[in-house]
Design an enzyme around this catalytic site. Sequence first.
Site, PDB file in Angstrom:
ATOM      1  N   CYS A  18       0.852  -1.179   0.000  1.00 62.33           N
ATOM      2  CA  CYS A  18       0.000   0.000   0.000  1.00 62.33           C
ATOM      3  C   CYS A  18       0.892   1.234   0.000  1.00 62.33           C
ATOM      4  O   CYS A  18       1.862   1.290   0.757  1.00 62.33           O
ATOM      5  CB  CYS A  18      -0.893  -0.008   1.238  1.00 62.33           C
ATOM      6  SG  CYS A  18      -1.990   1.420   1.317  1.00 62.33           S
TER       7      CYS A  18
ATOM      8  N   HIS B 173      -9.056  -3.801  -2.338  1.00 60.72           N
ATOM      9  CA  HIS B 173      -8.100  -3.016  -1.528  1.00 60.72           C
ATOM     10  C   HIS B 173      -8.485  -1.537  -1.528  1.00 60.72           C
ATOM     11  O   HIS B 173      -8.568  -0.893  -0.473  1.00 60.72           O
ATOM     12  CB  HIS B 173      -6.687  -3.211  -2.103  1.00 60.72           C
ATOM     13  CG  HIS B 173      -5.624  -2.422  -1.397  1.00 60.72           C
ATOM     14  ND1 HIS B 173      -4.621  -3.004  -0.665  1.00 60.72           N
ATOM     15  CD2 HIS B 173      -5.407  -1.081  -1.310  1.00 60.72           C
ATOM     16  CE1 HIS B 173      -3.846  -2.063  -0.152  1.00 60.72           C
ATOM     17  NE2 HIS B 173      -4.292  -0.877  -0.534  1.00 60.72           N
ATOM     18  N   GLU B 174      -8.773  -1.003  -2.727  1.00 64.07           N
ATOM     19  CA  GLU B 174      -9.107   0.431  -2.821  1.00 64.07           C
ATOM     20  C   GLU B 174     -10.478   0.716  -2.212  1.00 64.07           C
ATOM     21  O   GLU B 174     -10.688   1.755  -1.589  1.00 64.07           O
ATOM     22  CB  GLU B 174      -9.059   0.894  -4.286  1.00 64.07           C
ATOM     23  CG  GLU B 174      -7.728   0.665  -4.999  1.00 64.07           C
ATOM     24  CD  GLU B 174      -6.517   1.219  -4.248  1.00 64.07           C
ATOM     25  OE1 GLU B 174      -6.657   2.191  -3.481  1.00 64.07           O
ATOM     26  OE2 GLU B 174      -5.425   0.644  -4.418  1.00 64.07           O
TER      27      GLU B 174
ATOM     28  N   HIS C 138     -10.211   1.330   1.340  1.00 63.22           N
ATOM     29  CA  HIS C 138      -9.764   2.688   1.685  1.00 63.22           C
ATOM     30  C   HIS C 138     -10.949   3.647   1.822  1.00 63.22           C
ATOM     31  O   HIS C 138     -10.924   4.555   2.644  1.00 63.22           O
ATOM     32  CB  HIS C 138      -8.816   3.236   0.608  1.00 63.22           C
ATOM     33  CG  HIS C 138      -7.385   2.826   0.783  1.00 63.22           C
ATOM     34  ND1 HIS C 138      -6.661   3.098   1.922  1.00 63.22           N
ATOM     35  CD2 HIS C 138      -6.530   2.165  -0.045  1.00 63.22           C
ATOM     36  CE1 HIS C 138      -5.431   2.620   1.782  1.00 63.22           C
ATOM     37  NE2 HIS C 138      -5.316   2.047   0.602  1.00 63.22           N
TER      38      HIS C 138
HETATM   39 ZN   LIG Z   1      -3.677   1.068  -0.136  1.00 62.52          ZN
END
Ligand SMILES: [Zn+2]
Length: 157
Positions: free
Chosen positions: A97, A139-140, A143
């Site tokens: 990341c 993953h995004e 966020h």
């Molecule tokens: Zn990330």
Amino acid sequence: MLSIAIYGEQVLNQVAQPVTVFDSELQTLADEMLNTMQQAHGVGIAAPQVHRSLQMFIMASNPNSRYPDAPLMAPQVVINPQILQTSEAQVWGEEGCLSLPQERCQVARFESIEVRYQDLSGEWCQEWLSGFVARIFQHEFDHLQGITLRERTAKST
Ligand SMILES: [Zn+2]
């Protein structure tokens, strides 16, 4: 290049706000995020990572020094994303990341997901993603919920 938020900064643990205005300012932000991501050799970047608490990210899988086996795809801007359904199967894989430099973690993700999101013109797109691209999306997407690899790996162990 925009400055990248590093783990510990509050913006990374906030739930991002929906995008409601699709204008040239949003286009500029997307361009700047793409530049920042490419200079940092990332395969994805979310708006909170550049200190903008907005539901927007870029996924741009391409083979590079950080991910030599990544498939090549044109960068895709993803706005107001939803995950509609997922495969039962999850797969483990290594992730890094840009907000956690030096760290790589093993994370379980759904092998495939059906997603819905808006593009820069506000058009809705719906599609199934699988493999590495599905991993980037998840993953995004994390966020935008204020979840980084730290919280994700703490949860799954
Ligand atoms: Zn990330």
